[in-house]
Design a protein around this motif. Structure first.
Motif, PDB file in Angstrom:
ATOM      1  N   ARG A  51     -57.851 -89.774 116.699  1.00 62.65           N
ATOM      2  CA  ARG A  51     -58.164 -90.428 117.968  1.00 62.65           C
ATOM      3  C   ARG A  51     -59.481 -91.212 117.845  1.00 62.65           C
ATOM      4  O   ARG A  51     -59.587 -92.343 118.303  1.00 62.65           O
ATOM      5  CB  ARG A  51     -58.265 -89.364 119.051  1.00 62.65           C
ATOM      6  N   MET A  64     -58.160 -85.013 116.641  1.00 69.01           N
ATOM      7  CA  MET A  64     -59.310 -85.659 117.291  1.00 69.01           C
ATOM      8  C   MET A  64     -59.907 -86.736 116.393  1.00 69.01           C
ATOM      9  O   MET A  64     -60.351 -87.782 116.871  1.00 69.01           O
ATOM     10  CB  MET A  64     -60.367 -84.621 117.657  1.00 69.01           C
ATOM     11  N   ALA A  65     -59.908 -86.485 115.057  1.00 71.01           N
ATOM     12  CA  ALA A  65     -60.449 -87.477 114.139  1.00 71.01           C
ATOM     13  C   ALA A  65     -59.595 -88.746 114.161  1.00 71.01           C
ATOM     14  O   ALA A  65     -60.116 -89.859 114.136  1.00 71.01           O
ATOM     15  CB  ALA A  65     -60.512 -86.903 112.729  1.00 71.01           C
ATOM     16  N   VAL A 121     -56.938 -74.774 114.243  1.00 76.99           N
ATOM     17  CA  VAL A 121     -58.111 -75.557 114.637  1.00 76.99           C
ATOM     18  C   VAL A 121     -58.282 -76.775 113.727  1.00 76.99           C
ATOM     19  O   VAL A 121     -58.704 -77.837 114.176  1.00 76.99           O
ATOM     20  CB  VAL A 121     -59.378 -74.672 114.647  1.00 76.99           C
ATOM     21  N   ILE A 152     -55.742 -68.949 112.707  1.00 74.05           N
ATOM     22  CA  ILE A 152     -56.664 -69.622 113.622  1.00 74.05           C
ATOM     23  C   ILE A 152     -57.249 -70.869 112.968  1.00 74.05           C
ATOM     24  O   ILE A 152     -57.256 -71.956 113.553  1.00 74.05           O
ATOM     25  CB  ILE A 152     -57.780 -68.653 114.068  1.00 74.05           C
ATOM     26  N   LEU A 188     -56.168 -79.370 115.011  1.00 69.16           N
ATOM     27  CA  LEU A 188     -56.749 -79.957 116.215  1.00 69.16           C
ATOM     28  C   LEU A 188     -57.839 -80.970 115.882  1.00 69.16           C
ATOM     29  O   LEU A 188     -57.878 -82.071 116.435  1.00 69.16           O
ATOM     30  CB  LEU A 188     -57.317 -78.842 117.085  1.00 69.16           C
ATOM     31  N   ILE A 189     -58.708 -80.607 114.912  1.00 69.85           N
ATOM     32  CA  ILE A 189     -59.795 -81.552 114.620  1.00 69.85           C
ATOM     33  C   ILE A 189     -59.254 -82.791 113.917  1.00 69.85           C
ATOM     34  O   ILE A 189     -59.768 -83.900 114.102  1.00 69.85           O
ATOM     35  CB  ILE A 189     -60.946 -80.898 113.820  1.00 69.85           C
TER      36      ILE A 189
END
Lengths: 507, 117
Positions: B93, B90-91, B83, B79, B86-87
């Motif tokens: 982006r 996003m960072a 995650v 997990i 994923l972060i």
């Protein structure tokens, strides 16, 4: 074995990959599948609500491994209420979203289904580690939904939301480690049996773990001082997602009710209700911060976020009482505030897409399309959110006030709830008069940001408000069900026997 | 061995918390990674520290390692790995949105102007 219990997890878990893989390019089919799955969930939820009404606690052993070695799903009245609430809210939010919000980015529908799967799983599971896993499922889906549509402000709030929740997940694992290390189990029913048997030397470690668990649930339900993620997240995401998120904070509230009445309640002897005092203080602070935020907010979505925070405060005040009557009042307020806050966020989205150049800023501007209708609905919704008569918010706050009589410091609680309601009223009256009343008399006309259909979004908001009216009209039978739920919650022996069998329960 | 494991968990946790509180997404991600490592190691020790013991229980009375924390750690690793990915996405982006890796998405000039490091 009763296979009905796994369906609320299985249906979205099947539909979501289908949506992501098979119908990714066909928005019409995706909408049909998504709405179909959510309708099915609502129907199953209703059936389970009926099933649970007889007062028995049903269990489903995954893979037929007996508890406490395998993971069990448990359906009692509380789980059934939460399942129905999730499915109904999900359906109405989806009805709003399929008018175009779902096309502002990719993969709205699969993420939405995964979110429902995580929520349903969290409400059904009878195992703490499994609760962690379903929390992660619903959080990962919510990360995607939160930044759906993109934009710098949303990405910034999204990164901060993910970081807060990642730290929360680490704390969750630490607390599970402590609890497992002392008791040797993570099954909630088995934990209820083992907690009173813990040696005095180990109980400090156990309660350290239990307190850390309270911190985690406090982060999820945005209790002061762990609330900083909420206003930024709710105010920067899209309207339908914020409306769906109104149930996310309730997951934290549900987990607190479940764990702290079952394992750390009456049966825990020395540590009975240890969560109550701290939770009450945090809840009171949350209510105060929330309503002060409502007065100070500079935009409508910010104001609604703080109203959501304040509603969590009122809810947690009721939960922290930890008596059957306060839990029953808490459940009524939980259902009411989830629906009312969702309606508020949907309406704000309807305002934002009609006010090109002004968005949701609390300034007067020329009137926008269908200002009268939206203004009227806003008026009704705010009455419900603040808890003024005649809607269910009033009944809810009355139940909370009535149930808290006799708790230590109850006059203070009464004063706080009544004064903060007045604060909220001032905040919303000023924003409503600026946005709708004064704007309505200005010359000119604002053009909408994009073509805006009126029918389905208003059906969604209208249905939410209709549910609130039903909740008010049928508050007698509804509170009878909630009273029975609270009674079942406080009879932890019966839960333990249902999960572990008669012999283990009697130990 | 207890001393070694306990100090390792403590060092990684404190470093993780320190880095998570910084204002750059890159160091925040490193901090979160350290924090999850510390958590995983801690979870592993809740089954008690044993060496050379079988984790398949054939005789309940014979000494054995507790297999459950190992299974929990495995889940937690999967997990946290997902995650973290994923972060990071996003960072990245956020980097494209602001031309910098400040957590408030301030650009290079804004960061200097506001005196924030």
């Amino acid at each position: 074995m009763n296979h009905w219990l796994i369906l609320p997890i299985l249906i979205p878990a099947t539909v979501a990959p289908l949506l992501a893989l098979a119908v990714r390019n066909d928005i019409v089919l995706a909408r049909i599948f998504s709405v179909g799955s959510t309708v099915l969930l609502a129907v199953i939820g209703m059936l389970q609500l009926g099933m649970a009404a007889d007062g028995t606690t049903r269990t489903y052993a995954l893979g037929n491994w007996p508890a406490p070695f395998g993971i069990v799903l448990v359906l009692d009245r509380l789980s059934a209420i939460m399942l129905v609430l999730t499915a109904v809210l999900g359906l109405l939010v989806l009805l709003y979203a399929i008018n175009g919000c779902d096309r502002r980015g990719e993969h709205f529908h699969p993420l939405f289904q995964f979110q429902l799967m995580g929520l349903n799983g969290a409400f059904l599971t009878g195992d703490l580690f499994n609760l962690f896993v379903f929390f992660e499922v619903l959080l990962i889906a919510s990360y995607g939904l939160m930044v759906h549509g993109g934009g710098a402000a949303r990405i910034r709030a999204g990164i901060q939301y993910v970081v807060v929740n990642l730290v929360g997940s680490s704390i969750f694992l630490l607390s599970l480690g402590l609890i497992y290390g002392v008791t040797g189990t993570l099954n909630m029913a088995d934990l209820a049996v083992k907690v009173p048997e813990v040696l005095p030397g180990d109980s400090a470690l156990l309660y350290c773990g239990a307190a850390l668990l309270l911190v985690v649930f406090g982060i999820k339900s945005a209790l002061v001082p762990l609330q900083f993620w909420l206003p930024g997240t709710y105010a920067n995401t899209s309207g339908p997602v914020a409306a769906l998120f109104s149930i996310m904070t309730k997951v934290g509230a549900y987990a607190i009710i479940r764990v702290y009445t079952l394992a750390f309640g009456e049966s825990a002897e020395d540590g009975a209700w240890f969560a109550s005092g701290g939770l009450m203080a945090a809840a009171a602070a949350t209510l105060a911060v929330g309503m002060i935020g409502v007065v100070a907010a500079r935009s409508l979505s910010q104001q609604a976020s703080f109203a959501a925070l304040a509603s969590m405060g009122t809810l947690m005040i009721a939960i922290a009482g930890f008596t059957p009557s306060t839990e029953s009042a808490a459940l009524y307020y939980l259902v009411h505030s989830t629906l009312a806050i969702a309606a508020l966020f949907l309406l704000i989205d309807a305002v934002v897409i009609r006010r090109a150049g002004f968005g949701d800023a609390l300034t007067t501007a020329p009137p926008f399309a269908s200002l009268g209708l939206i203004g009227g609905l806003f008026f009704v919704t705010v009455i419900a959110v603040l808890g003024l008569p005649p809607l269910s918010g009033f009944v809810g706050k009355l139940l909370v006030l009535d149930a808290t009589v006799g708790l230590s410091g109850w006059p203070l609680i009464w004063g706080l709830i009544l004064v903060t309601t007045l604060l909220g009223l001032i905040g919303f009256a000023s924003s409503g008069s600026r946005l709708f009343w004064k704007s309505g008399s200005l010359p000119g006309r604002l053009e909408p940001v994009s073509a805006v259909p009126l029918a389905l979004p208003m059906v969604a908001v209208g249905s939410l408000l209709a549910l609130l009216i039903l909740l008010t009209g049928f508050s007698g039978p509804v509170t009878a069900y909630f009273d029975a739920t609270a009674e079942q919650l406080f009879d932890s022996q019966q839960y333990v026997e249902a999960v572990l069998g008669e012999s283990r329960g009697e130990q | 061995m207890e001393w070694l494991v306990a100090t390792a968990v403590a060092a990684m946790t404190s470093a993780g918390i320190y880095l998570t509180l910084s204002a750059r997404t890159f160091t925040v991600v490193i901090g979160l990674t350290l924090l999850t490592y510390a958590t995983n190691l801690f979870l592993f020790t809740t089954g008690r520290l044993t060496i050379n013991q079988p984790d398949i229980i054939s005789d309940p009375l014979a000494p054995h390692a507790d297999p459950i924390p190992q299974a929990l750690v495995l889940t937690a690793i999967v997990i946290s790995f997902g995650v973290t990915a994923l972060i990071l996405a996003m960072a990245v982006r956020g980097y494209f949105e602001s031309d910098g890796d400040h957590v408030d998405l301030l650009g290079p000039e804004e960061t200097v102007a506001r005196g924030r490091k």
